[in-house]
Scaffold this motif. Structure first.
Motif, PDB file in Angstrom:
ATOM      1  N   PRO A 139       0.798  -1.221   0.000  1.00  0.00           N
ATOM      2  CA  PRO A 139       0.000   0.000   0.000  1.00  0.00           C
ATOM      3  C   PRO A 139       0.837   1.281   0.000  1.00  0.00           C
ATOM      4  O   PRO A 139       0.336   2.356  -0.305  1.00  0.00           O
ATOM      5  CB  PRO A 139      -0.801  -0.111   1.294  1.00  0.00           C
ATOM      6  CG  PRO A 139       0.069  -0.929   2.189  1.00  0.00           C
ATOM      7  CD  PRO A 139       0.791  -1.897   1.286  1.00  0.00           C
ATOM      8  N   HIS A 140       2.119   1.158   0.339  1.00  0.00           N
ATOM      9  CA  HIS A 140       3.060   2.286   0.347  1.00  0.00           C
ATOM     10  C   HIS A 140       4.382   1.766  -0.197  1.00  0.00           C
ATOM     11  O   HIS A 140       4.876   0.730   0.238  1.00  0.00           O
ATOM     12  CB  HIS A 140       3.266   2.827   1.763  1.00  0.00           C
ATOM     13  CG  HIS A 140       4.342   3.869   1.839  1.00  0.00           C
ATOM     14  ND1 HIS A 140       4.113   5.204   1.556  1.00  0.00           N
ATOM     15  CD2 HIS A 140       5.663   3.769   2.153  1.00  0.00           C
ATOM     16  CE1 HIS A 140       5.247   5.880   1.697  1.00  0.00           C
ATOM     17  NE2 HIS A 140       6.198   5.033   2.054  1.00  0.00           N
ATOM     18  N   VAL A 141       4.956   2.496  -1.152  1.00  0.00           N
ATOM     19  CA  VAL A 141       6.206   2.089  -1.787  1.00  0.00           C
ATOM     20  C   VAL A 141       7.121   3.294  -1.881  1.00  0.00           C
ATOM     21  O   VAL A 141       6.658   4.404  -2.155  1.00  0.00           O
ATOM     22  CB  VAL A 141       5.937   1.524  -3.214  1.00  0.00           C
ATOM     23  CG1 VAL A 141       7.236   1.175  -3.922  1.00  0.00           C
ATOM     24  CG2 VAL A 141       5.009   0.322  -3.151  1.00  0.00           C
ATOM     25  N   GLU A 142       8.419   3.081  -1.649  1.00  0.00           N
ATOM     26  CA  GLU A 142       9.416   4.138  -1.817  1.00  0.00           C
ATOM     27  C   GLU A 142      10.546   3.637  -2.690  1.00  0.00           C
ATOM     28  O   GLU A 142      10.897   2.457  -2.661  1.00  0.00           O
ATOM     29  CB  GLU A 142       9.986   4.563  -0.463  1.00  0.00           C
ATOM     30  CG  GLU A 142       8.996   5.293   0.404  1.00  0.00           C
ATOM     31  CD  GLU A 142       9.605   5.845   1.689  1.00  0.00           C
ATOM     32  OE1 GLU A 142      10.847   5.961   1.767  1.00  0.00           O
ATOM     33  OE2 GLU A 142       8.828   6.156   2.601  1.00  0.00           O
ATOM     34  N   ALA A 143      11.123   4.555  -3.459  1.00  0.00           N
ATOM     35  CA  ALA A 143      12.282   4.251  -4.292  1.00  0.00           C
ATOM     36  C   ALA A 143      13.277   5.396  -4.172  1.00  0.00           C
ATOM     37  O   ALA A 143      12.885   6.569  -4.170  1.00  0.00           O
ATOM     38  CB  ALA A 143      11.864   4.071  -5.754  1.00  0.00           C
ATOM     39  N   ALA A 144      14.548   5.047  -4.079  1.00  0.00           N
ATOM     40  CA  ALA A 144      15.610   6.051  -4.039  1.00  0.00           C
ATOM     41  C   ALA A 144      15.814   6.605  -5.444  1.00  0.00           C
ATOM     42  O   ALA A 144      15.793   5.871  -6.431  1.00  0.00           O
ATOM     43  CB  ALA A 144      16.897   5.428  -3.525  1.00  0.00           C
ATOM     44  N   LEU A 145      15.997   7.913  -5.529  1.00  0.00           N
ATOM     45  CA  LEU A 145      16.262   8.579  -6.796  1.00  0.00           C
ATOM     46  C   LEU A 145      17.714   9.032  -6.832  1.00  0.00           C
ATOM     47  O   LEU A 145      18.318   9.273  -5.782  1.00  0.00           O
ATOM     48  CB  LEU A 145      15.351   9.803  -6.953  1.00  0.00           C
ATOM     49  CG  LEU A 145      13.847   9.544  -6.915  1.00  0.00           C
ATOM     50  CD1 LEU A 145      13.085  10.865  -6.970  1.00  0.00           C
ATOM     51  CD2 LEU A 145      13.431   8.635  -8.055  1.00  0.00           C
ATOM     52  N   PRO A 146      18.282   9.191  -8.020  1.00  0.00           N
ATOM     53  CA  PRO A 146      19.628   9.743  -8.096  1.00  0.00           C
ATOM     54  C   PRO A 146      19.666  11.108  -7.404  1.00  0.00           C
ATOM     55  O   PRO A 146      18.705  11.875  -7.472  1.00  0.00           O
ATOM     56  CB  PRO A 146      19.880   9.887  -9.596  1.00  0.00           C
ATOM     57  CG  PRO A 146      18.916   8.944 -10.237  1.00  0.00           C
ATOM     58  CD  PRO A 146      17.721   8.896  -9.335  1.00  0.00           C
ATOM     59  N   GLY A 147      20.725  11.385  -6.711  1.00  0.00           N
ATOM     60  CA  GLY A 147      20.867  12.674  -6.042  1.00  0.00           C
ATOM     61  C   GLY A 147      20.344  12.683  -4.618  1.00  0.00           C
ATOM     62  O   GLY A 147      20.385  13.707  -3.951  1.00  0.00           O
ATOM     63  N   GLY A 148      19.813  11.556  -4.158  1.00  0.00           N
ATOM     64  CA  GLY A 148      19.413  11.462  -2.770  1.00  0.00           C
ATOM     65  C   GLY A 148      17.945  11.676  -2.463  1.00  0.00           C
ATOM     66  O   GLY A 148      17.515  11.442  -1.343  1.00  0.00           O
ATOM     67  N   LEU A 149      17.157  12.141  -3.422  1.00  0.00           N
ATOM     68  CA  LEU A 149      15.724  12.268  -3.185  1.00  0.00           C
ATOM     69  C   LEU A 149      15.073  10.891  -3.210  1.00  0.00           C
ATOM     70  O   LEU A 149      15.659   9.919  -3.685  1.00  0.00           O
ATOM     71  CB  LEU A 149      15.060  13.135  -4.255  1.00  0.00           C
ATOM     72  CG  LEU A 149      15.328  14.630  -4.196  1.00  0.00           C
ATOM     73  CD1 LEU A 149      14.688  15.325  -5.388  1.00  0.00           C
ATOM     74  CD2 LEU A 149      14.806  15.221  -2.903  1.00  0.00           C
ATOM     75  N   ARG A 150      13.846  10.838  -2.716  1.00  0.00           N
ATOM     76  CA  ARG A 150      13.060   9.619  -2.774  1.00  0.00           C
ATOM     77  C   ARG A 150      11.733   9.911  -3.454  1.00  0.00           C
ATOM     78  O   ARG A 150      11.263  11.037  -3.438  1.00  0.00           O
ATOM     79  CB  ARG A 150      12.782   9.078  -1.357  1.00  0.00           C
ATOM     80  CG  ARG A 150      14.026   8.657  -0.610  1.00  0.00           C
ATOM     81  CD  ARG A 150      13.732   8.254   0.833  1.00  0.00           C
ATOM     82  NE  ARG A 150      13.175   9.380   1.571  1.00  0.00           N
ATOM     83  CZ  ARG A 150      12.213   9.276   2.494  1.00  0.00           C
ATOM     84  NH1 ARG A 150      11.681   8.105   2.785  1.00  0.00           N
ATOM     85  NH2 ARG A 150      11.769  10.341   3.133  1.00  0.00           N
TER      86      ARG A 150
END
Length: 139
Positions: free
Chosen positions: A37-48
Motif C-alpha cells: 500500500p506504500h512504496v518508496e524508491a531512491a532517486l539519483p541525487g538522494g531524493l526519494r
C-alpha cells in the motif's frame, strides 16, 4: 534548522500500473512492491519517490477523496532528463508502445531541448527532455 526537500509522493488508484510505468522510466522498484500500500524508491541525487494507494491515504485522512480528473491536466508534473535528444524519442516510443498515454509527441522546443510529454496511469504529466546541444539542461 530549515526543512530539507526529501521526497516526492504520488497517490495512485492502481499501484501495479503506476509502478510499472515508473519502472519503464528506469526507477528501481522491486516487483514485490506491486502488492504494497506504500512504496518508496531512491532517486539519483538522494531524493526519494513514494506511492500511496488511495486506501492508504484515506486510512489516515478520512476527509481525503481523489480529486476529480481535469481534462488534459494532471495534479503534479514530473520531468525526466534523458541522455540525448534521440533518447527522448526512444523513451516516448517505449512508453506509448507499452500502452501509456502520449500527451505531446517529441518536438524540438524553442528553449533548446528535445521534449515530449506522457501521462502516468493516474493522469499526471511526465515530461521527457534532453538538451539539443551541449548546453546545460534546464528542467
Amino acid at each position: 534548522m530549515a526543512p530539507r526537500f526529501d521526497l516526492i509522493g504520488l497517490v495512485t488508484a492502481d499501484m501495479p500500473a503506476s509502478l510499472a510505468f515508473y519502472r519503464l522510466l528506469g526507477l528501481d522498484i522491486p516487483a514485490a512492491a506491486d502488492a504494497e500500500p506504500h512504496v518508496e524508491a531512491a532517486l539519483p541525487g538522494g531524493l526519494r519517490m513514494a506511492w500511496d494507494s488511495d486506501a492508504t491515504v484515506a486510512s489516515f485522512d478520512p476527509d481525503w477523496s481523489r480529486p476529480a480528473p481535469r481534462e488534459n491536466t494532471g495534479r503534479v508534473g514530473l520531468a525526466f532528463l534523458c541522455d540525448g535528444p534521440g533518447d527522448v524519442d526512444t523513451v516516448y516510443a517505449d512508453l506509448t508502445g507499452a500502452g501509456y498515454n502520449g500527451h505531446k509527441e517529441p518536438w524540438d522546443a524553442f528553449w533548446g531541448q528535445r521534449y515530449a510529454v506522457v501521462k502516468d496511469p493516474d493522469g499526471n504529466t511526465v515530461d521527457l527532455f534532453a538538451p539539443l546541444s551541449d548546453a546545460p539542461a534546464a528542467g
